[in-house]
Write a protein that holds these residues in place. Structure first.
Motif, PDB file in Angstrom:
ATOM      1  N   ARG A 622       0.868  -1.184   0.000  1.00 47.25           N
ATOM      2  CA  ARG A 622       0.000   0.000   0.000  1.00 47.25           C
ATOM      3  C   ARG A 622       0.897   1.222   0.000  1.00 47.25           C
ATOM      4  O   ARG A 622       1.772   1.346   0.854  1.00 47.25           O
ATOM      5  CB  ARG A 622      -0.855   0.029   1.274  1.00 47.25           C
ATOM      6  CG  ARG A 622      -1.749  -1.179   1.448  1.00 47.25           C
ATOM      7  CD  ARG A 622      -2.033  -1.416   2.930  1.00 47.25           C
ATOM      8  NE  ARG A 622      -2.672  -2.718   3.120  1.00 47.25           N
ATOM      9  CZ  ARG A 622      -3.981  -2.890   3.272  1.00 47.25           C
ATOM     10  NH1 ARG A 622      -4.790  -1.859   3.302  1.00 47.25           N
ATOM     11  NH2 ARG A 622      -4.475  -4.102   3.406  1.00 47.25           N
ATOM     12  N   HIS A 637      -7.337   0.300   5.693  1.00 50.77           N
ATOM     13  CA  HIS A 637      -8.243  -0.860   5.600  1.00 50.77           C
ATOM     14  C   HIS A 637      -9.238  -0.736   6.761  1.00 50.77           C
ATOM     15  O   HIS A 637      -8.843  -0.817   7.910  1.00 50.77           O
ATOM     16  CB  HIS A 637      -7.435  -2.156   5.722  1.00 50.77           C
ATOM     17  CG  HIS A 637      -8.073  -3.325   5.044  1.00 50.77           C
ATOM     18  ND1 HIS A 637      -7.382  -4.180   4.227  1.00 50.77           N
ATOM     19  CD2 HIS A 637      -9.348  -3.769   5.063  1.00 50.77           C
ATOM     20  CE1 HIS A 637      -8.195  -5.114   3.771  1.00 50.77           C
ATOM     21  NE2 HIS A 637      -9.398  -4.872   4.261  1.00 50.77           N
ATOM     22  N   HIS A 640     -12.792  -4.750  10.025  1.00 50.95           N
ATOM     23  CA  HIS A 640     -13.542  -5.855   9.434  1.00 50.95           C
ATOM     24  C   HIS A 640     -13.093  -7.177  10.068  1.00 50.95           C
ATOM     25  O   HIS A 640     -12.123  -7.197  10.830  1.00 50.95           O
ATOM     26  CB  HIS A 640     -13.256  -5.936   7.924  1.00 50.95           C
ATOM     27  CG  HIS A 640     -11.832  -6.285   7.618  1.00 50.95           C
ATOM     28  ND1 HIS A 640     -10.802  -5.372   7.729  1.00 50.95           N
ATOM     29  CD2 HIS A 640     -11.236  -7.451   7.247  1.00 50.95           C
ATOM     30  CE1 HIS A 640      -9.653  -5.955   7.430  1.00 50.95           C
ATOM     31  NE2 HIS A 640      -9.888  -7.229   7.136  1.00 50.95           N
ATOM     32  N   ASP A 642     -12.281 -11.293   8.711  1.00 50.47           N
ATOM     33  CA  ASP A 642     -11.957 -11.881   7.402  1.00 50.47           C
ATOM     34  C   ASP A 642     -12.938 -12.948   6.942  1.00 50.47           C
ATOM     35  O   ASP A 642     -12.891 -13.355   5.785  1.00 50.47           O
ATOM     36  CB  ASP A 642     -10.541 -12.465   7.423  1.00 50.47           C
ATOM     37  CG  ASP A 642      -9.490 -11.366   7.511  1.00 50.47           C
ATOM     38  OD1 ASP A 642      -9.786 -10.229   7.088  1.00 50.47           O
ATOM     39  OD2 ASP A 642      -8.383 -11.641   8.008  1.00 50.47           O
ATOM     40  N   ILE A 667      -0.740 -12.025   8.856  1.00 49.27           N
ATOM     41  CA  ILE A 667      -0.086 -11.025   8.015  1.00 49.27           C
ATOM     42  C   ILE A 667       1.376 -11.009   8.409  1.00 49.27           C
ATOM     43  O   ILE A 667       1.709 -10.880   9.588  1.00 49.27           O
ATOM     44  CB  ILE A 667      -0.654  -9.594   8.246  1.00 49.27           C
ATOM     45  CG1 ILE A 667      -2.161  -9.603   8.474  1.00 49.27           C
ATOM     46  CG2 ILE A 667      -0.238  -8.679   7.115  1.00 49.27           C
ATOM     47  CD1 ILE A 667      -3.012  -9.724   7.260  1.00 49.27           C
ATOM     48  N   TYR A 669       4.749  -8.999   7.926  1.00 53.12           N
ATOM     49  CA  TYR A 669       5.173  -7.690   7.427  1.00 53.12           C
ATOM     50  C   TYR A 669       6.569  -7.744   6.843  1.00 53.12           C
ATOM     51  O   TYR A 669       7.409  -8.552   7.254  1.00 53.12           O
ATOM     52  CB  TYR A 669       5.055  -6.649   8.543  1.00 53.12           C
ATOM     53  CG  TYR A 669       3.619  -6.504   8.944  1.00 53.12           C
ATOM     54  CD1 TYR A 669       2.716  -5.862   8.106  1.00 53.12           C
ATOM     55  CD2 TYR A 669       3.145  -7.089  10.119  1.00 53.12           C
ATOM     56  CE1 TYR A 669       1.373  -5.777   8.433  1.00 53.12           C
ATOM     57  CE2 TYR A 669       1.810  -7.010  10.457  1.00 53.12           C
ATOM     58  CZ  TYR A 669       0.931  -6.360   9.604  1.00 53.12           C
ATOM     59  OH  TYR A 669      -0.395  -6.289   9.919  1.00 53.12           O
ATOM     60  N   HIS A 708     -10.391  -6.339  12.959  1.00 53.07           N
ATOM     61  CA  HIS A 708      -9.111  -5.653  12.801  1.00 53.07           C
ATOM     62  C   HIS A 708      -9.167  -4.658  11.653  1.00 53.07           C
ATOM     63  O   HIS A 708     -10.106  -4.664  10.863  1.00 53.07           O
ATOM     64  CB  HIS A 708      -7.985  -6.662  12.571  1.00 53.07           C
ATOM     65  CG  HIS A 708      -8.197  -7.501  11.336  1.00 53.07           C
ATOM     66  ND1 HIS A 708      -9.034  -8.604  11.315  1.00 53.07           N
ATOM     67  CD2 HIS A 708      -7.712  -7.385  10.070  1.00 53.07           C
ATOM     68  CE1 HIS A 708      -9.042  -9.138  10.108  1.00 53.07           C
ATOM     69  NE2 HIS A 708      -8.252  -8.411   9.316  1.00 53.07           N
ATOM     70  N   VAL A 710      -6.462  -1.381   9.406  1.00 49.33           N
ATOM     71  CA  VAL A 710      -5.135  -0.804   9.171  1.00 49.33           C
ATOM     72  C   VAL A 710      -5.271   0.712   9.095  1.00 49.33           C
ATOM     73  O   VAL A 710      -6.129   1.227   8.372  1.00 49.33           O
ATOM     74  CB  VAL A 710      -4.531  -1.324   7.842  1.00 49.33           C
ATOM     75  CG1 VAL A 710      -3.139  -0.750   7.613  1.00 49.33           C
ATOM     76  CG2 VAL A 710      -4.482  -2.854   7.823  1.00 49.33           C
ATOM     77  N   ARG A 718       4.015   0.418   2.292  1.00 49.34           N
ATOM     78  CA  ARG A 718       3.917  -0.617   3.319  1.00 49.34           C
ATOM     79  C   ARG A 718       3.604  -1.945   2.639  1.00 49.34           C
ATOM     80  O   ARG A 718       2.592  -2.102   1.973  1.00 49.34           O
ATOM     81  CB  ARG A 718       2.783  -0.241   4.276  1.00 49.34           C
ATOM     82  CG  ARG A 718       2.397  -1.288   5.312  1.00 49.34           C
ATOM     83  CD  ARG A 718       1.012  -0.908   5.831  1.00 49.34           C
ATOM     84  NE  ARG A 718       0.606  -1.570   7.051  1.00 49.34           N
ATOM     85  CZ  ARG A 718      -0.088  -2.701   7.088  1.00 49.34           C
ATOM     86  NH1 ARG A 718      -0.376  -3.343   5.972  1.00 49.34           N
ATOM     87  NH2 ARG A 718      -0.487  -3.192   8.242  1.00 49.34           N
ATOM     88  N   TRP A 724      -4.524 -16.259   4.223  1.00 53.17           N
ATOM     89  CA  TRP A 724      -5.761 -16.740   4.833  1.00 53.17           C
ATOM     90  C   TRP A 724      -5.757 -18.253   4.763  1.00 53.17           C
ATOM     91  O   TRP A 724      -5.363 -18.836   3.747  1.00 53.17           O
ATOM     92  CB  TRP A 724      -6.977 -16.167   4.106  1.00 53.17           C
ATOM     93  CG  TRP A 724      -7.100 -14.697   4.324  1.00 53.17           C
ATOM     94  CD1 TRP A 724      -7.662 -14.082   5.414  1.00 53.17           C
ATOM     95  CD2 TRP A 724      -6.629 -13.654   3.471  1.00 53.17           C
ATOM     96  NE1 TRP A 724      -7.577 -12.719   5.274  1.00 53.17           N
ATOM     97  CE2 TRP A 724      -6.948 -12.428   4.098  1.00 53.17           C
ATOM     98  CE3 TRP A 724      -5.975 -13.633   2.244  1.00 53.17           C
ATOM     99  CZ2 TRP A 724      -6.628 -11.204   3.523  1.00 53.17           C
ATOM    100  CZ3 TRP A 724      -5.649 -12.405   1.686  1.00 53.17           C
ATOM    101  CH2 TRP A 724      -5.980 -11.208   2.325  1.00 53.17           C
TER     102      TRP A 724
HETATM  103  O1  LIG Z   1      -2.211  -5.533   6.073  1.00 51.21           O
HETATM  104  C1  LIG Z   1      -2.699  -5.706   7.197  1.00 51.21           C
HETATM  105  O2  LIG Z   1      -2.079  -5.423   8.225  1.00 51.21           O
HETATM  106  C2  LIG Z   1      -4.083  -6.285   7.351  1.00 51.21           C
HETATM  107  C3  LIG Z   1      -4.804  -6.474   6.057  1.00 51.21           C
HETATM  108  C4  LIG Z   1      -6.121  -7.139   6.255  1.00 51.21           C
HETATM  109  O3  LIG Z   1      -6.663  -7.174   7.302  1.00 51.21           O
HETATM  110  C5  LIG Z   1      -6.804  -7.780   5.122  1.00 51.21           C
HETATM  111  O4  LIG Z   1      -6.330  -7.653   3.991  1.00 51.21           O
HETATM  112  O5  LIG Z   1      -7.833  -8.440   5.357  1.00 51.21           O
END
Ligand SMILES: O=C(O)CCC(=O)C(=O)O
Ligand SMILES: [Fe+2]
Length: 761
Positions: A622, A637, A640, A642, A667, A669, A708, A710, A718, A724
């Protein structure tokens, strides 16, 4: 299926939807892509879905001819009933085909074009968007949304009515349906047919069935032709009854995959080697291997398809059962002192001419389906009287030769080192002779998941210790993170791995695709970045190489905020790109290894008693479009979960179009050099609980139902690997298996290239 699934005490893993066909899988993948707003993915999957849908529809239509038969003896009512039965059956195909996971979806086909219209619009392909509108309207002239969309598009790009042309396949389909419906309406309106008395069946019926069978077989052959299976030679051309040669029963990629089954099987001195289901079982019991498993599943599907074809082609009055299935390869023998008068058989043996049967059996048939192309020395030969040759012909992938098991044949061995491989199937008309290995293999495949489970249960502690030894540390647990199933680990990736993955996205971005500087299709604020990557959401595709779609437009303004670009790459894309030499093997390896480490860590950290499979894997960056907008309050983000849809009242509904199959998320990083972009866990009212700063090697793992989000990325880029997972093997992301295979192959090729260079020196 839903009924059984809901029944208490029946574990999910015991359900495999064996009827799941490609178009349904593609539909589900398309819906996933739609949810993620990955429009190129939506397009790709829906196009494959439509293509296969029409094939399945044809099959269904043809099946109706076969299923129905004339009842009673009175000719005109008999015929009339027959027509009505067939019509009813055919009109029912649409409903039958619209069941995805046993739940019928209303207006399935219309819906597909609705989605396509939207996705094409999103990527700026207005011509295709218009075509989708026209196609949808062809199916349902009063579709209000489509009518509205048509007006929008007309204004936007100055299109006239005649610019909206429906696809030919849809026009044909709709016309055919209308015709059938008209006929049905006409019958209903003008005639009243007496109720059919089920008791009128009598001896004459047999004749009718046979006639019906003939009709059915002819019809099937036309269908098969349309599917690319061409009869090359019939019995008349081949000097003896029951012989046939047909091309196109396997696709090249299927041959390739089936050839994997013979790897490692020793060649006998005679030059033959044989793969049997028994060997496959032993191998699978010894070491469950997903790649091998995939080839084996294909073998089983292929055998069933070839059986089906053969049964139809030969118009056999009795059903054929699989008596023995194998793959046999022939190459030059190692010992030259061959027996005189020895004729090599497709089954792998070598027999004397006089020992060959000379009679056609009533109960046994054989097919040989070639898996590779051998030079002319690898010919198949039908033998005639007195050792004469009736016919001979070359072999190639997908070519199938059928003959009575008592028929005399032999084959030539290709020169040099080349191998000539084929799937050899023997059929019997006796159900009791049904191949036991075949049934056993089916049950074994069902059991494989349980085997995995057993090995998974054993090693949780061991695996966690191994991670710890490698420097992977759990730095936050559920208490620190104020939720049930949440954790954070550090040290899962090295700087080198993080950089490799990041560069992969960046380089794909730099490669460009000629769309630089174009305006965004949606709003003026959003820009069309000339980034060529983001051939997203293409995971799991079994056929096609996805290469065509490389040419499709790529953009991406984040689906969540207009202030960020969003670029991503899936395992599937990564593997294709590596194959094309656009990314290194090192890159794909890092992608695969890190995903697997993340999966394993989540499975073991939560000490799960069921195996966890990849459902979807996406490497995504992003990027803040405009660094000056650091006062932004929007989220990168929004909050939401998942696997469910967060409702305003704080509840979360596990319902379509959420990815309800997802059980866990992680996730990983890849960098820290950006402003903002914190990940946070949230309350159901969307307020923030705890936040985390991303950095290379940090992984956050959680139950997919946890809330969660973002925070805005205020400057810089980033990047993260989003994963998933699911417990449901039906949703296994096949791209992982494919990618591993591609990687292995490319690495092998590279090694042999190096060897050649070496030898040249
Ligand atoms: O990039 C993130 O830290 C979370 C992204 C996320 O929650 C998603 O793509 O469902
Ligand atoms: Fe998420």
């Amino acid at each position: 299926m839903l009924f059984y699934r809901d029944k208490a005490g029946v574990p999910e893993k015991h359900f495999l939807d064996m009827e799941m066909v490609t178009y349904k899988e593609e539909y589900i993948r398309a819906m996933m892509a739609h949810k993620a707003e990955l429009w190129t993915g939506v397009i790709r999957h829906l196009e494959m879905c439509v293509e296969d849908y029409f094939v399945q529809d044809e099959r269904c239509q043809a099946d109706c001819q076969g299923k129905t038969r004339m009842r009673g003896t009175e000719f005109s009512t008999g015929i009339a009933d027959l027509i009505i039965d067939i019509l009813t059956c055919r009109l029912n195909c649409e409903e039958q085909l619209s069941a995805v996971y046993s739940e019928p979806i209303d207006f399935f086909l219309q819906d597909i074009f609705h989605y396509l219209n939207f996705a094409y619009y999103k990527v700026g392909d207005y011509e295709k968007s218009a075509e989708a509108i026209a196609s949808c309207l062809q199916l349902n002239g009063s579709h209000q949304v489509m009518k509205d969309n048509k007006e929008v598009l007309k204004k936007k790009i100055d299109y006239a009515d005649e610019d909206f042309v429906a696809r030919e396949s849809v026009v044909e389909y709709a016309a055919q349906k209308r015709e059938m419906q008209d006929l049905m309406d006409f019958i209903n309106k003008n005639y009243k047919w007496p109720d059919i008395n089920e008791n009128v069946e009598d001896e004459e019926e047999d004749e009718d069935i046979l006639q019906q069978d003939n009709v059915e077989s002819d019809d099937w052959m036309t269908r098969y032709e349309k599917l690319g299976m061409h009869i090359i030679a019939k019995a008349e051309d081949l000097s003896r009854a029951q012989r046939f040669v047909t091309d196109g029963l396997l696709k090249p990629e299927q041959c390739e995959e089936l050839l994997m089954l013979v790897e490692g099987i020793p060649v006998k001195a005679s030059g033959a080697l044989t793969f049997t289901l028994k060997l496959a079982q032993e191998r699978l019991e010894r070491s469950p291997d997903e790649e091998y498993e995939a080839s084996l599943r294909l073998f089983i599907r292929a055998a069933e398809a070839i059986r089906h074809y053969t049964q139809r082609y030969t118009e056999a009055p009795d059903a054929y059962y699989l008596k023995h299935t194998s793959v046999v390869c022939w190459s030059q023998p190692s010992e030259l002192k061959e027996k005189l008068d020895c004729y090599r058989q497709e089954h792998g043996s070598c027999v004397r001419f006089d020992d060959m049967s000379d009679e056609l059996y009533v109960d046994a048939f054989t097919t040989v389906t070639y898996l590779n192309t051998a030079d002319e020395d690898g010919d198949f030969v039908f033998l005639g009287e007195n050792r004469g040759v009736d016919n001979s012909f070359g072999v190639k992938c997908g070519r199938t030769v059928g003959f009575n098991s008592g028929d005399r044949h032999t084959l030539k061995i290709p020169k040099g080192n080349s191998q000539r491989c084929a799937m050899v199937i023997d059929y019997t008309i006796y159900r009791s002779d049904d191949e036991k290995e075949y049934q056993d293999t089916l049950s074994l495949l069902h059991r494989v998941d349980e085997l995995r489970l057993a090995s998974a249960q054993k090693s949780s502690e061991v695996v966690m210790k191994a991670f710890d030894d490698k420097g992977v540390k759990i730095v936050k647990k559920s208490d620190d993170l104020q939720g049930k199933e949440r954790f954070v680990a550090d040290g899962l990736a090295t700087d080198a791995q993080c950089n490799t993955l990041r560069n992969m996205v960046l380089e794909m971005g730099k490669a460009g695709d000629g769309y630089e500087g174009q305006k965004s299709p949606h709003t003026i604020n959003e820009m069309f970045a000339g980034l060529s990557l983001v051939q997203v959401a293409q995971s799991g595709a079994l056929v096609g190489d996805g290469y065509d779609h490389l040419k499709s437009k790529t953009f991406f303004v984040s689906p969540h905020t207009e202030h960020e670009l969003y670029q991503g790459i899936t395992i599937y894309r990564a593997s294709k790109l590596m194959h094309m030499g656009m990314i290194s093997t090192f890159g794909l390896r890092a992608f695969l290894e890190l995903s697997e480490d993340a999966r394993l860590l989540v499975e073991k950290y939560f000490n799960l008693t069921k195996p966890l499979y990849f459902d979807y894997t996406h490497l995504v960056c992003r990027t803040a479009i405009d660094d000056s907008k650091s006062q932004r309050q929007d989220l990168s983000h929004p909050v939401h979960a998942d696997n469910c849809l967060l409702q305003p009242d704080g509840s979360c509904t596990k319902d379509y179009p959420a990815f309800t199959q997802r059980d866990y998320s992680a996730i990983l990083y890849l960098n820290a050099d950006f402003e903002g972009g914190e990940f946070f866990f949230a309350h159901s009212n969307k307020s923030e609980q705890v936040s985390l700063r991303p950095k290379c090697g940090r992984l956050v793992g959680f139950n997919a139902g946890e809330f969660h989000g973002v925070r805005a990325v205020k400057s810089g880029q980033r990047c993260a690997l989003a994963l998933w997972f699911t417990h449901n093997p039906n949703f296994k992301e096949l791209a992982h298996i494919q990618a591993r295979k591609t990687l292995k192959q490319v690495e092998k090729d590279q090694q042999s290239e190096e060897k050649i260079v070496h030898e040249d020196l």
